[in-house]
Write a protein that holds these residues in place. Structure first.
Motif, mmCIF file in Angstrom:
data_model
loop_
_atom_site.group_PDB
_atom_site.id
_atom_site.type_symbol
_atom_site.label_atom_id
_atom_site.label_comp_id
_atom_site.label_asym_id
_atom_site.label_seq_id
_atom_site.Cartn_x
_atom_site.Cartn_y
_atom_site.Cartn_z
ATOM 1 N N ALA B 53 0.826 -1.217 0.000
ATOM 2 C CA ALA B 53 0.000 0.000 0.000
ATOM 3 C C ALA B 53 0.857 1.262 0.000
ATOM 4 O O ALA B 53 0.331 2.375 0.032
ATOM 5 N N LEU B 55 2.638 2.453 2.382
ATOM 6 C CA LEU B 55 2.646 3.170 3.655
ATOM 7 C C LEU B 55 4.012 3.039 4.324
ATOM 8 O O LEU B 55 4.301 3.728 5.299
ATOM 9 N N PRO B 73 1.374 6.179 -1.808
ATOM 10 C CA PRO B 73 0.031 5.672 -1.526
ATOM 11 C C PRO B 73 -0.955 6.140 -2.591
ATOM 12 O O PRO B 73 -0.857 7.279 -3.070
ATOM 13 N N GLN B 74 -1.850 5.269 -2.958
ATOM 14 C CA GLN B 74 -2.823 5.651 -3.981
ATOM 15 C C GLN B 74 -4.108 4.844 -3.801
ATOM 16 O O GLN B 74 -4.072 3.728 -3.285
ATOM 17 N N PRO B 75 -5.239 5.393 -4.248
ATOM 18 C CA PRO B 75 -6.516 4.725 -4.005
ATOM 19 C C PRO B 75 -6.726 3.460 -4.829
ATOM 20 O O PRO B 75 -7.748 2.795 -4.650
#
Lengths: 284, 257
Positions: B53, B55, B73-75
């Protein structure tokens, strides 16, 4: 008659406090006797009763002392307040309010920015917090003479003293607020597509606002301390200036009247902060 | 085996304070299916998910999504962690709209879109739309977390033991929900769990992990079709499969720990 009422109020308060302590903390089995977080059943009634009791005790003490130079009665104080020319009183009160408003706005803008930055970025924290801690322990009133030398006898010195008095506390307290922000939330926002600025704007800032308002609420009281200190030393206007005159001529009822007026202004501004905190923390 | 996923990692490495949690880890996640990963505590599962993710930064190696490197981080890759990460000042409706608004650069959305409304209905939280997180139970909070993640239509959903803090009834309800999401939305999910039954019920494929450093030592296809009900838990074939998996898990993971 007033004395009789004062005795009655004081006695009633004593009985109420004893009864409440017994009912709320001793007679009822509970997890802890120090259960202060339970919401009061009638908060407004309690507040009014506390004010009434304070006035009653003040009245009784002043009657016992029987010396208005030491402690005037509440009635004499209210009479003294009414005796001030209204325009003069309003003019001086407005000057003090404006000084506090300008200085407190500047200190808040700088203090919140620095405090949030130090709370959110460790390198800024390391850079400014040690210096801020040292400055916080220097008594601001020690700067009264210096601020006059630096900024003159006009408004600059008074505004500077208020800023010195509250800025370093606002920074430290805002750092503490920002550092309570939960790290997992700061990770969740970028994971959902937020930029650093969007994470701050939509998540960190709204989360911190109620606590930040509490910081400002506490420090506004301190700002009033310093405006009065500055005005007592050197001013031609302001409530502090009027207090200095009252002290000089031993006009104790007038001095008490000005203290009560300052208390009323403080109470009102505190109430406004209370409303703002409640409105911004409906989620908490 | 499922279709090769668009999420992949090659030679991934992560070192914390001198100890290597992940080393030369290369994998590709099967697309449009649920994959469950079981590994002993401390094997590096959570670290892997955090790296995927973005993070945490890997010490070395590369993560790619649709062959493009992933460095922030990206959706498209959403992590639903064990910890509660609902924003306390946002209502359920605003939580779920949060990522969508960012993605579509909209500040105010007054009505939920059909897609988000469907997600809320599927997860049984549409009636909670105006509540704040403090007004929700643990199970409801995890439903909102899942809905918030799904609302941004991620390519991959990473679940790190999201039900571990819940009671058994809530866990069972949410297993059904996740299974339903996987089937209806054809969502690619990597689900980390400690429960063999949970992993078997949810997944189309189960992985055995050992570590540290984390390695995938076995992959088993789960032979129970797409549409599963709670009754599956009581079927002898399911119990037999879980036992078979447990034996392999103990043989592989037990030998390393």
């Amino acid at each position: 008659m007033i004395t009789l009422i004062a005795w009655a109020v004081t006695t009633a308060a004593l009985i109420t406090v004893t009864h409440t302590v017994w009912v709320e903390h001793l007679a009822r089995p509970k997890i802890s006797a120090f259960f202060w977080f339970a919401p009061s059943r009638q908060p407004r009634v309690t507040a009014v009763a506390t004010f009434a009791t304070a006035f009653a005790i003040w009245h009784l003490l002043s009657i016992m002392l029987a010396n208005p130079l030491l402690l005037p009665t509440p009635a004499a104080t209210i009479q003294a307040l009414a005796s001030f020319p209204r325009m003069e009183l309003a003019h001086n009160a407005l000057h003090s309010i404006l000084r506090v408003a300008v200085a407190f706005s500047l200190a808040s803008a700088v203090g919140l920015t620095m405090g949030l930055a130090a709370g959110l970025f460790p390198w800024i924290h390391r850079a400014i917090l040690p210096l801020n801690s040292a400055l916080r322990y220097i008594p601001p009133t020690a700067f009264i003479g210096l601020t006059i030398v630096w900024f003159g006898v006009d408004e600059g010195s008074k505004i500077a003293l208020i800023i010195i008095g509250v800025l370093f506390y606002i920074i430290q307290m805002t750092v503490d607020v920002a550092r309570t922000f939960p790290r997992p939330l700061a990770e969740a926002a970028p994971n959902l597509g937020a930029t650093d600025w969007e994470t701050f704007r939509y998540i960190i800032w709204p989360y911190c606002v109620p606590a930040v308002l509490s910081v400002l609420r506490v420090n506004l009281g301190a700002a009033w301390t310093f405006v009065v200190a500055a005005e007592v030393v050197s001013a031609q206007t302001g409530l502090g200036h009027m207090m200095a005159i009252s002290q000089r001529f031993l006009l104790t009822p007038q001095l008490f009247a000005l203290l009560v007026l300052t208390g009323i202004i403080g109470f009102l501004s505190d109430a406004l902060f209370g409303i703002a905190i409640r409105r911004t923390s409906t989620w908490a | 085996m499922g279709v090769t996923s668009s999420l992949a990692a090659s030679n991934l490495q992560k070192t914390y304070d001198g100890s290597t949690i992940i080393d030369s880890f290369t994998f590709s996640l099967p697309a449009h299916q649920i994959t469950s990963l079981l590994a002993p505590s401390g094997a590096g599962k959570s670290t892997l998910l955090r790296l995927l993710a973005c993070l945490d930064r890997p010490t070395a190696g590369q993560i790619t999504l649709r062959d493009a490197p992933v460095t922030a981080p990206q959706p498209d890759i959403i992590l639903v962690p064990q910890a509660d990460t609902l924003f306390p000042h946002l209502t359920v409706r605003d939580q779920i709209a949060f990522g969508y608004r960012l993605r579509h650069n909209k500040n105010r959305v007054t009505q939920p879109t059909a897609y988000r409304e469907r997600i809320m209905r599927e997860l049984g939280i549409i009636q909670l739309h105006d509540r704040y997180p403090r007004q929700l139970s643990g199970g409801q909070r995890q439903r909102v977390s899942l809905a918030r993640a799904l609302a941004v239509q991620p390519a991959v959903l990473l679940c790190d033991e999201p039900f571990s803090a819940l009671d058994e009834a809530a866990r069972q309800e949410l297993r059904m929900v996740v299974r339903q999401i996987g089937t209806e939305f054809r969502q690619t999910i990597l689900f980390v769990t400690h429960s063999i039954q949970e992993g078997a019920f949810l997944a189309d494929e189960m992985w055995v992990g050992v570590g540290p450093p984390l390695q995938i030592t076995s992959r088993l296809r789960v032979p129970f079709g797409s549409n599963r009900t709670e009754e599956l838990f009581y079927e002898p074939a399911f119990t037999q499969f879980c036992k078979k998996f447990r034996d392999r898990y103990q043989a592989e993971a037990g030998a390393r720990t």
